[in-house]
Design a protein around this motif. Structure first.
Motif, PDB file in Angstrom:
ATOM      1  N   LEU A 136     -38.237  -2.329 -42.835  1.00  0.00           N
ATOM      2  CA  LEU A 136     -38.844  -2.751 -41.577  1.00  0.00           C
ATOM      3  C   LEU A 136     -40.360  -2.910 -41.715  1.00  0.00           C
ATOM      4  O   LEU A 136     -40.913  -3.930 -41.311  1.00  0.00           O
ATOM      5  CB  LEU A 136     -38.549  -1.710 -40.489  1.00  0.00           C
ATOM      6  CG  LEU A 136     -37.092  -1.425 -40.175  1.00  0.00           C
ATOM      7  CD1 LEU A 136     -36.990  -0.320 -39.132  1.00  0.00           C
ATOM      8  CD2 LEU A 136     -36.380  -2.680 -39.701  1.00  0.00           C
ATOM      9  N   PHE A 137     -41.012  -1.890 -42.216  1.00  0.00           N
ATOM     10  CA  PHE A 137     -42.467  -1.875 -42.339  1.00  0.00           C
ATOM     11  C   PHE A 137     -42.853  -1.166 -43.633  1.00  0.00           C
ATOM     12  O   PHE A 137     -42.146  -0.297 -44.113  1.00  0.00           O
ATOM     13  CB  PHE A 137     -43.117  -1.117 -41.179  1.00  0.00           C
ATOM     14  CG  PHE A 137     -42.831  -1.673 -39.819  1.00  0.00           C
ATOM     15  CD1 PHE A 137     -41.788  -1.165 -39.066  1.00  0.00           C
ATOM     16  CD2 PHE A 137     -43.599  -2.698 -39.300  1.00  0.00           C
ATOM     17  CE1 PHE A 137     -41.512  -1.664 -37.814  1.00  0.00           C
ATOM     18  CE2 PHE A 137     -43.333  -3.208 -38.044  1.00  0.00           C
ATOM     19  CZ  PHE A 137     -42.280  -2.691 -37.305  1.00  0.00           C
TER      20      PHE A 137
ATOM     21  N   SER B 236     -47.632  -3.689 -42.659  1.00  0.00           N
ATOM     22  CA  SER B 236     -47.014  -4.994 -42.865  1.00  0.00           C
ATOM     23  C   SER B 236     -45.596  -4.936 -42.321  1.00  0.00           C
ATOM     24  O   SER B 236     -44.843  -4.003 -42.619  1.00  0.00           O
ATOM     25  CB  SER B 236     -46.992  -5.357 -44.352  1.00  0.00           C
ATOM     26  OG  SER B 236     -48.300  -5.497 -44.855  1.00  0.00           O
ATOM     27  N   SER B 237     -45.261  -5.941 -41.539  1.00  0.00           N
ATOM     28  CA  SER B 237     -43.936  -6.014 -40.938  1.00  0.00           C
ATOM     29  C   SER B 237     -43.068  -6.960 -41.753  1.00  0.00           C
ATOM     30  O   SER B 237     -43.507  -8.055 -42.118  1.00  0.00           O
ATOM     31  CB  SER B 237     -44.030  -6.517 -39.502  1.00  0.00           C
ATOM     32  OG  SER B 237     -42.751  -6.729 -38.950  1.00  0.00           O
TER      33      SER B 237
ATOM     34  N   LEU C  34     -39.858  -3.368 -32.712  1.00  0.00           N
ATOM     35  CA  LEU C  34     -40.483  -2.147 -33.174  1.00  0.00           C
ATOM     36  C   LEU C  34     -41.870  -2.410 -33.734  1.00  0.00           C
ATOM     37  O   LEU C  34     -42.190  -3.539 -34.123  1.00  0.00           O
ATOM     38  CB  LEU C  34     -39.617  -1.503 -34.268  1.00  0.00           C
ATOM     39  CG  LEU C  34     -38.182  -1.163 -33.880  1.00  0.00           C
ATOM     40  CD1 LEU C  34     -37.372  -0.794 -35.112  1.00  0.00           C
ATOM     41  CD2 LEU C  34     -38.153  -0.026 -32.864  1.00  0.00           C
ATOM     42  N   SER C  35     -42.669  -1.362 -33.808  1.00  0.00           N
ATOM     43  CA  SER C  35     -43.986  -1.438 -34.432  1.00  0.00           C
ATOM     44  C   SER C  35     -44.201  -0.166 -35.236  1.00  0.00           C
ATOM     45  O   SER C  35     -43.477   0.816 -35.082  1.00  0.00           O
ATOM     46  CB  SER C  35     -45.089  -1.607 -33.386  1.00  0.00           C
ATOM     47  OG  SER C  35     -45.110  -0.486 -32.519  1.00  0.00           O
ATOM     48  N   ALA C  36     -45.198  -0.197 -36.104  1.00  0.00           N
ATOM     49  CA  ALA C  36     -45.508   0.975 -36.920  1.00  0.00           C
ATOM     50  C   ALA C  36     -47.012   1.176 -36.940  1.00  0.00           C
ATOM     51  O   ALA C  36     -47.784   0.230 -36.752  1.00  0.00           O
ATOM     52  CB  ALA C  36     -44.965   0.816 -38.332  1.00  0.00           C
TER      53      ALA C  36
ATOM     54  N   ILE D 210     -45.808   6.335 -38.338  1.00  0.00           N
ATOM     55  CA  ILE D 210     -45.121   6.428 -37.051  1.00  0.00           C
ATOM     56  C   ILE D 210     -44.423   5.118 -36.738  1.00  0.00           C
ATOM     57  O   ILE D 210     -45.010   4.038 -36.896  1.00  0.00           O
ATOM     58  CB  ILE D 210     -46.118   6.783 -35.926  1.00  0.00           C
ATOM     59  CG1 ILE D 210     -46.753   8.153 -36.213  1.00  0.00           C
ATOM     60  CG2 ILE D 210     -45.424   6.800 -34.576  1.00  0.00           C
ATOM     61  CD1 ILE D 210     -47.887   8.505 -35.283  1.00  0.00           C
ATOM     62  N   LEU D 211     -43.199   5.230 -36.298  1.00  0.00           N
ATOM     63  CA  LEU D 211     -42.424   4.066 -35.864  1.00  0.00           C
ATOM     64  C   LEU D 211     -42.287   4.135 -34.351  1.00  0.00           C
ATOM     65  O   LEU D 211     -41.912   5.177 -33.816  1.00  0.00           O
ATOM     66  CB  LEU D 211     -41.043   4.075 -36.521  1.00  0.00           C
ATOM     67  CG  LEU D 211     -40.140   2.880 -36.244  1.00  0.00           C
ATOM     68  CD1 LEU D 211     -40.690   1.635 -36.917  1.00  0.00           C
ATOM     69  CD2 LEU D 211     -38.724   3.157 -36.735  1.00  0.00           C
TER      70      LEU D 211
END
Lengths: 111, 115
Positions: free
Chosen positions: A47-48, A57-58, A64-66, A75-76
């Motif tokens: 994912l990241f 980097s995605s 979702l984000s990190a 952190i997700l």
């Protein structure tokens, strides 16, 4: 020695609620960090990844984000969970060139 | 882009018999290959890796893998299976270059060892 902590172990969240999964690493500095998702007990999808503080980097466009606020913290997050966000989330770090270590995972169920 | 394929969803073997879990890869350049095992609701445990050198790699818990460049394969093997070997096995390949240095995984093979 190097260790990796991931929590919580399990989480049940309603659709539309926020999410925060945390991963911390001990005993190493400036590691590459990774979030993977495993759906239906099968393949793992990256994912990241992060090569340093604040560098995210995605790999897959999604809900979702990190973030990496500290060198050894990854952190997700999500602002609003979807049913499709359910799965098993694994954090990992890279020590040296080939030494990958995975956390114990978080089972997320969105209801 | 590199990839790995695990053609078998499940492998069944009797305890005491040899086991093989298949993996083929596709990379441009020399591959860096890994095998991991996953028990239910747990993270991945490292078994072994091939970076360079001998084609036969020995790993944890009596497992070994054979790197075959001509067949682009990296099959996992064990001479005598145990019931406790029953788990989900993943083959993976690491990025050849670039800062990402991430692992790309196969779809996994479930190994079932019958007593």
């Amino acid at each position: 020695s190097q260790t990796i902590h991931q929590w919580p172990a399990t989480l049940v969240q309603p659709v539309g609620s926020p999410l925060s999964l945390e991963c911390t690493v001990e005993g190493t500095s400036n590691p590459n960090l990774y979030w993977y998702r495993q759906a239906a007990g099968r393949g793992l999808q990256l994912l990241f990844y992060s090569v340093g503080i604040g560098q995210i980097s995605s790999e897959v466009p999604q809900n979702l984000s990190a973030s990496r606020p500290q060198d050894r913290q990854f952190i997700l997050s999500s602002k609003k969970l979807l049913l499709s966000d359910s799965g098993f989330y694994l954090c990992a770090y890279l020590q040296g060139t080939y030494g990958y270590t995975f956390g114990s995972g978080t089972r997320l169920t969105v209801v | 882009a590199q990839s790995v394929a695990q053609p078998e969803d499940q492998v069944n073997v009797a305890e005491g018999n040899p086991l093989t879990v298949k993996c083929t890869y596709s990379v441009s350049g020399n591959p860096y290959l890994f095998w991991y095992v996953q028990y239910p609701n747990r993270g991945l445990q490292f078994l072994l890796k091939y970076i360079t050198g001998d084609n036969l790699v020995k790993g944890s818990y009596g497992f070994e893998a054979e790197f075959n460049k001509s067949q682009t394969s990296f099959h996992l093997k064990k001479p005598s299976a145990l019931v406790s070997d029953s788990a989900l096995y993943f083959c993976a390949v690491r990025d050849i270059d670039g800062g990402r240095r991430a692992l790309t995984f196969g779809s996994g093979t479930r190994l079932q060892v019958q007593p």
